[in-house]
Design an enzyme around this catalytic site. Structure first.
Site, PDB file in Angstrom:
ATOM      1  N   THR A 141      -9.868  -0.047  -9.355  1.00  0.00           N
ATOM      2  CA  THR A 141      -8.610  -0.748  -9.121  1.00  0.00           C
ATOM      3  C   THR A 141      -8.537  -1.865 -10.161  1.00  0.00           C
ATOM      4  O   THR A 141      -9.226  -1.838 -11.163  1.00  0.00           O
ATOM      5  CB  THR A 141      -8.588  -1.326  -7.689  1.00  0.00           C
ATOM      6  OG1 THR A 141      -9.725  -2.191  -7.519  1.00  0.00           O
ATOM      7  CG2 THR A 141      -8.671  -0.237  -6.647  1.00  0.00           C
ATOM      8  N   ARG A 146       0.841  -1.195   0.000  1.00  0.00           N
ATOM      9  CA  ARG A 146       0.000   0.000   0.000  1.00  0.00           C
ATOM     10  C   ARG A 146       0.880   1.250   0.000  1.00  0.00           C
ATOM     11  O   ARG A 146       1.961   1.281   0.604  1.00  0.00           O
ATOM     12  CB  ARG A 146      -0.870  -0.008   1.250  1.00  0.00           C
ATOM     13  CG  ARG A 146      -1.892   1.126   1.378  1.00  0.00           C
ATOM     14  CD  ARG A 146      -3.001   0.981   0.407  1.00  0.00           C
ATOM     15  NE  ARG A 146      -4.185   1.765   0.819  1.00  0.00           N
ATOM     16  CZ  ARG A 146      -5.029   2.317  -0.028  1.00  0.00           C
ATOM     17  NH1 ARG A 146      -4.845   2.203  -1.332  1.00  0.00           N
ATOM     18  NH2 ARG A 146      -6.086   2.981   0.410  1.00  0.00           N
ATOM     19  N   SER A 178      -4.037  -0.843  -7.212  1.00  0.00           N
ATOM     20  CA  SER A 178      -4.811   0.376  -7.415  1.00  0.00           C
ATOM     21  C   SER A 178      -3.934   1.608  -7.601  1.00  0.00           C
ATOM     22  O   SER A 178      -2.793   1.657  -7.133  1.00  0.00           O
ATOM     23  CB  SER A 178      -5.728   0.610  -6.207  1.00  0.00           C
ATOM     24  OG  SER A 178      -6.550   1.739  -6.383  1.00  0.00           O
ATOM     25  N   GLY A 236     -13.509  -2.065  -7.189  1.00  0.00           N
ATOM     26  CA  GLY A 236     -14.837  -1.536  -6.919  1.00  0.00           C
ATOM     27  C   GLY A 236     -14.947  -0.630  -5.716  1.00  0.00           C
ATOM     28  O   GLY A 236     -16.042  -0.404  -5.217  1.00  0.00           O
ATOM     29  N   ASN A 259      -6.217   4.278  -7.250  1.00  0.00           N
ATOM     30  CA  ASN A 259      -7.401   4.930  -6.681  1.00  0.00           C
ATOM     31  C   ASN A 259      -8.393   5.299  -7.769  1.00  0.00           C
ATOM     32  O   ASN A 259      -8.941   4.416  -8.418  1.00  0.00           O
ATOM     33  CB  ASN A 259      -7.034   6.120  -5.813  1.00  0.00           C
ATOM     34  CG  ASN A 259      -8.133   6.457  -4.802  1.00  0.00           C
ATOM     35  OD1 ASN A 259      -8.833   5.567  -4.337  1.00  0.00           O
ATOM     36  ND2 ASN A 259      -8.283   7.716  -4.480  1.00  0.00           N
ATOM     37  N   SER A 271      -8.161   0.779   3.292  1.00  0.00           N
ATOM     38  CA  SER A 271      -8.557   0.332   1.965  1.00  0.00           C
ATOM     39  C   SER A 271      -9.639  -0.729   2.062  1.00  0.00           C
ATOM     40  O   SER A 271      -9.745  -1.437   3.072  1.00  0.00           O
ATOM     41  CB  SER A 271      -7.347  -0.255   1.230  1.00  0.00           C
ATOM     42  OG  SER A 271      -7.734  -0.846   0.000  1.00  0.00           O
ATOM     43  N   SER A 272     -10.428  -0.859   0.996  1.00  0.00           N
ATOM     44  CA  SER A 272     -11.391  -1.956   0.878  1.00  0.00           C
ATOM     45  C   SER A 272     -10.856  -3.117   0.047  1.00  0.00           C
ATOM     46  O   SER A 272     -11.547  -4.127  -0.094  1.00  0.00           O
ATOM     47  CB  SER A 272     -12.693  -1.453   0.240  1.00  0.00           C
ATOM     48  OG  SER A 272     -13.378  -0.582   1.088  1.00  0.00           O
ATOM     49  N   GLU A 281      -4.121   8.188  -3.900  1.00  0.00           N
ATOM     50  CA  GLU A 281      -4.534   7.432  -2.719  1.00  0.00           C
ATOM     51  C   GLU A 281      -4.616   8.286  -1.456  1.00  0.00           C
ATOM     52  O   GLU A 281      -5.212   7.866  -0.464  1.00  0.00           O
ATOM     53  CB  GLU A 281      -3.560   6.268  -2.470  1.00  0.00           C
ATOM     54  CG  GLU A 281      -3.500   5.235  -3.573  1.00  0.00           C
ATOM     55  CD  GLU A 281      -4.750   4.359  -3.673  1.00  0.00           C
ATOM     56  OE1 GLU A 281      -5.694   4.578  -2.895  1.00  0.00           O
ATOM     57  OE2 GLU A 281      -4.758   3.470  -4.546  1.00  0.00           O
ATOM     58  N   ASP A 305      -7.889   8.542   0.121  1.00  0.00           N
ATOM     59  CA  ASP A 305      -8.449   7.466   0.942  1.00  0.00           C
ATOM     60  C   ASP A 305      -8.299   7.726   2.436  1.00  0.00           C
ATOM     61  O   ASP A 305      -8.856   6.997   3.250  1.00  0.00           O
ATOM     62  CB  ASP A 305      -7.786   6.131   0.589  1.00  0.00           C
ATOM     63  CG  ASP A 305      -8.429   5.482  -0.634  1.00  0.00           C
ATOM     64  OD1 ASP A 305      -9.360   6.081  -1.201  1.00  0.00           O
ATOM     65  OD2 ASP A 305      -8.002   4.380  -1.009  1.00  0.00           O
TER      66      ASP A 305
END
Length: 570
Positions: free
Chosen positions: A377, A104, A395, A468, A397, A448-449, A416, A419
């Site tokens: 992503t 990340r 990703s 998504g 973003n 993050s998801s 990002e 986020d």
């Protein structure tokens, strides 16, 4: 999960022992002896297949897929971004372990909680979305090197070769490229280098237009030749820093020097004989899946497609996303009660709060707090012939990230930083909720998801994930639900989708998810339904049926991806 291998129960002790022995032997079977791949673009699938056929393992193929997706999906990922890799490693003795590789992006060392506030104290959204100040420190280049050095069999130069070829020779514009480019057109026009590379006459290119990226090919060559130093030091680093700083960004060489890949223990919990292995913080995904799937075990049994089941899932989604908004952040910076949130007892507590006859207003669960998350992503899933596997979600973003490309590098910057919870009390573009745990802080990784996930049972192995944004978690959840009902790979990736994220307080869904009677029944329970106006997600899935030793792979028809299963030997 429903097994494709049917075991007839034996009344005798001998029969019971035989059944147990067979089940145990299946659990130890760690090699499908063929490979399967599903990625979001045919060129990336071909790249992974090429590397596997050249003697590489799943981790070499993951490098090829990642780098190539960054070339052919400039709207979804790239060297200027980051992501998460969930690894399945088969040891020499046949045992299996799982590992989560956190690549990340991190906040620059000059970042601080008030980074996006103006002199009057108001949060300004634009600088966290477009341009240099929106970009976190990229993690993907470090991840590619890390995978090659620690888990791959081939040199990095060989695994990156397909991506270099794709960047040099170009790829054809698709309708997906056009749609996502259209969403970010004005921002892309504002950056001359992005417009030069990815637009034609300042407009979205026609379908089939060839997009070549010679500068990105050169950056990939330097990474291949010099490893980490090829990106985070030397001429590429100098160009990146010069470009970011000239545009008002706060990157510095110390950010590159201090960036580290972090290997973490995945989230793991059991559903009967199935082990669910998923993403730990700074992903919210694994915790949410544990809460929802374990909570479901404490609710009355319902038919798979019933209104009652949808109601139960929505109410568990609501509560899990509420916890996410208040409690979750980078656990290297904030104290998160992870063990408690993952526990079966806590999941049961959430389930007990649910009224089977009435939706719970989100406002009744506490004071709302808001944050945002980009919704584009990419994901791939793959399994090699030795049983090693990778589920990876990557990703930058928003589509085309910060819509800023650094001249001479071909690197599109991520955005990002959006986020993070730049304003823990303000309304944002996506209506997601977030609190102080996810506030901007130097060196921190934004929540993050992204939820790459593996399900492993004695008879079946599944690797799943999707892009998504905030809906990633619920898409993976619905995929797991479908798999547990015996759906095949194609049925899982095509299943209609619905989603609830605590705020806004409504069920978001695709157009064909509910019929008129189902909508009426859900509304009678107090749910507000909102059709999102488009299909969403791009799920990539691989399943190995251990008992029959058959492989399935499927790419979401909502995207342009491709899946492949290696042909069985004659």
């Amino acid at each position: 999960m429903t097994s494709r291998l049917r075991l007839t129960p034996f009344p005798s002790l001998q029969g019971l022992l035989l059944s147990l022995l067979l089940s145990f032997s299946l659990s130890l079977q760690a090699a499908p002896e063929r490979h399967a791949i599903a990625t979001a673009h045919p060129i990336a699938t071909a790249a992974a297949d090429q590397i596997l056929n050249a003697g590489g393992n799943a981790f070499d193929a993951a490098i090829a897929a990642s780098a190539t997706l960054g070339v052919v999906e400039p709207y979804g990922s790239g060297l200027g971004g980051g992501g998460f890799y969930l690894l399945r490693l088969v040891e020499d003795d046949g045992s299996v372990r799982h590992l989560f590789v956190d690549a990340r992006e991190t906040a620059p060392l000059k970042a601080h909680p008030d980074l996006y506030r103006d002199e009057g104290g108001d949060v300004q959204r634009a600088p966290s979305i477009n341009g240099a100040l929106a970009a976190g420190i990229p993690g993907l280049p470090a991840a590619l090197v890390h995978l090659a050095e620690h888990y791959g069999k081939l040199p990095l130069s060989q695994s990156l070769a397909p991506a270099i070829t794709a960047a040099e020779h170009g790829f054809a514009v698709t309708t997906r490229y056009q749609a996502l480019g259209g969403f970010r057109l004005e921002a892309m026009r504002s950056d001359p280098e992005t417009a030069r590379l990815f637009l034609r006459d300042n407009e979205i290119p026609a379908e089939g237009t060839l997009i070549r990226q010679p500068e990105l090919a050169q950056t990939l060559r330097l990474l291949a030749a010099n490893g980490r130093a090829g990106f985070y030091q030397g001429p590429v680093a100098e160009q990146l820093l010069k470009g970011v700083q000239a545009a008002g960004g706060i990157w510095q060489q110390a950010d590159f020097d201090q960036y580290r890949i972090i290997e973490r223990e995945p989230v793991s919990f059991r559903l009967g004989d199935t082990e669910v292995i998923s993403s730990p913080l700074p992903s919210a995904g694994g915790i949410a899946l544990a809460q929802i799937l374990q909570g479901q075990q404490h609710l009355p049994a319902t038919d798979y497609a019933s209104t009652a089941r949808t109601h139960h899932l929505v109410e568990l989604m609501r509560r899990s996303y509420r916890d996410r908004s208040v409690l979750l952040g980078d656990s290297d910076f904030v104290d998160v009660p992870v063990a408690h949130l993952l526990s079966a007892d806590y999941a049961a507590q959430l389930a007990r709060q649910i009224d089977p006859e009435q939706a719970t207003p989100s406002a009744s669960l506490g004071e709302p707090q808001l944050f945002s998350e980009g919704n584009n992503t990419t994901h791939f899933s793959l399994l090699d012939a030795q049983g090693n596997g990778v589920a990876a979600t990557l990703s930058i973003n928003l589509p085309f990230g910060a819509a800023m490309t650094i001249p001479g590098t071909g690197v599109i910057l991520n955005n990002e930083m959006d986020d993070f919870a730049a304003d823990i009390h303000g309304v944002n573009e996506y209506g997601l909720a977030g609190g102080k745990a996810n506030a901007v802080e130097a060196g921190k990784r934004p929540l993050s998801s992204m939820t790459p996930t593996i399900l492993d049972s004695p008879d079946q192995l599944m690797l799943i994930g999707t892009p998504g944004g905030s809906r990633i978690i619920t898409m993976v959840l619905l995929g797991i639900e479908a798999a547990r009902q015996g759906a095949n790979a194609e049925q899982i990736v095509t299943r209609p989708r619905f989603h609830h994220q605590y705020l806004p307080d409504r069920i978001q869904h695709e157009s064909d998810t509910f019929n008129a009677d189902e909508r009426k029944a859900l509304e009678a329970l107090g749910h507000d339904l909102h059709e999102v106006g488009r299909d969403y997600g791009d799920m990539q899935l691989v399943i190995w049926h251990k008992g029959s030793d058959t492989l399935e792979a499927a790419s979401d028809p909502r995207g342009v991806g491709e899946s492949r299963v290696e042909a069985a030997a004659p």
